[in-house]
Write an enzyme that holds these catalytic residues in place. Structure first.
Site, PDB file in Angstrom:
ATOM      1  CE1 TYR A  28      86.581  15.130  60.977  1.00 51.08           C
ATOM      2  CE2 TYR A  28      85.967  15.248  58.666  1.00 51.08           C
ATOM      3  CZ  TYR A  28      85.611  15.136  59.991  1.00 51.08           C
ATOM      4  OH  TYR A  28      84.287  15.004  60.332  1.00 51.08           O
ATOM      5  CG  HIS A  35      84.105  19.383  64.006  1.00 51.20           C
ATOM      6  ND1 HIS A  35      85.284  18.965  63.444  1.00 51.20           N
ATOM      7  CD2 HIS A  35      83.298  18.286  63.990  1.00 51.20           C
ATOM      8  CE1 HIS A  35      85.191  17.685  63.114  1.00 51.20           C
ATOM      9  NE2 HIS A  35      83.996  17.253  63.440  1.00 51.20           N
ATOM     10  CE  LYS A  94      82.025  18.288  59.690  1.00 42.46           C
ATOM     11  NZ  LYS A  94      82.942  17.645  58.731  1.00 42.46           N
ATOM     12  CG  ASP A 130      81.589  16.605  55.923  1.00 41.71           C
ATOM     13  OD1 ASP A 130      80.777  17.518  56.197  1.00 41.71           O
ATOM     14  OD2 ASP A 130      82.350  16.085  56.762  1.00 41.71           O
TER      15      ASP A 130
END
Length: 326
Positions: free
Chosen positions: A51, A113, A80, A46
């Protein structure tokens, strides 16, 4: 060997119920973390555009695909849509960029997200009130329509949501043609979200858990906040099963039928977390763990709201409490 824990999405596809979370995993660390995880038997990774580690994950996954260690169909990849990309006309470009970074032809799962948006191009550290666009159900309906288009084009196998309340999910379902496959939310022994889980179950939406250990390394952690890993009940159950407190927290969510994605970049912790899939909790254990719920949310995410927004408003507390489950 890969864990046998899995769930079936509303698309009919199988999703491994245990995976590796990569939030706060730095690009310099995440490659080795993913490599260790895949070699240990993880088959679910994931990540998220926010990120900023998709490229490193993509390089590592491609290494395993290239040498035949794993086949594409056997590894489940989730990423996401960033809150900086809540422009319905830009959703496909955002998805294609993630695919390029991950070196993939398709995503197994693509999530919104967060339901709240930021102005594209603004710098998070210098964000102003005007940069926080908030939540708009009409805009979200358009975003979801664009997400549905990604499925039609074969860019993603399934689409879902993250950090959505009952109220916001209900709003989405008013116009959605595709019911979200997943809702990824905070959940741990101190914040079990039973009503949201029951709601998702009623809609055929898989309940996926981030921070199953309480995210002890998260930024902004308060010194006075409770720590599930130090809870005497959890430690007692861990001792009973010859396990760690972290393994008990993970096993608890698996026994509830949830998808769990604990994050770590420590090789020993990565392997240790996988062993949670072998912990067999009994009815007494599950009852004791259920009784620990404090309705304590660690991730309040106040930064998504304006200075006038309360935490209760951000998370639709009143509306969700008033919602009557069918």
């Amino acid at each position: 060997m890969a864990t046998e824990w899995s769930v079936t999405l509303n698309t009919g596809a199988k999703m491994p119920a245990f995976g590796l979370g990569t939030w706060q995993s730095k690009p310099s660390e995440v490659s080795s973390a993913v490599e260790v995880a895949l070699r240990a038997g993880y088959r679910h990774i994931d990540t998220a555009a926010a990120y900023q580690n998709e490229a490193e994950i993509g390089q590592t996954v491609q290494k395993f695909l290239g040498d035949g260690t794993i086949e594409r169909k056997d590894v489940f990849i989730t990423t996401k849509l960033s809150s900086f990309d809540h422009d319905p006309d830009g959703i496909e470009n955002a998805c294609r960029l993630s695919l390029k970074n991950l070196q993939l032809d398709y995503l197994d799962l693509y999530l919104v997200h967060h339901p709240r948006a930021f102005r594209k191009g603004c710098v998070f550290a210098n964000m102003t009130e005007e940069d926080k666009l908030g939540y708009d159900p009409e805009r979200m309906a358009k975003i979801w329509k664009a997400m549905e288009g990604l499925v039609e084009k074969g860019l993603v196998k399934a689409i879902g949501i993250s950090n959505f309340t009952i109220t916001k999910t209900e709003n989405l379902l008013k116009t959605a043609k595709i019911v979200p496959a997943v809702n990824q939310v905070e959940c741990h022994p101190y914040f079990q979200q039973p009503k949201l889980k029951a709601y998702c179950d009623s809609k055929g939406i898989i309940f996926e858990v981030y921070a199953p250990l309480g995210s002890p390394q998260r930024f902004g952690k308060g010194e006075e906040e409770p720590d599930p890993l130090a809870d005497p009940v959890i430690r007692e159950i861990a001792t009973k099963h010859g396990a760690t407190a972290a393994q008990v927290c993970i096993a608890f969510q698996l026994h509830r039928g949830l998808v769990v994605i604990p994050k770590s970049v420590n090789p020993d912790r990565i392997r240790e977390n996988l062993k949670a899939t072998e912990v067999k909790l009994d009815t007494e254990d599950l009852q004791k763990l259920k009784a620990l719920d404090k309705n304590f949310r660690f991730f309040k995410m106040a930064f998504f709201g304006k200075s006038t927004d309360t935490i209760e408003q951000l998370w639709d507390t009143v509306a969700d409490e008033a919602y009557q489950l069918q």
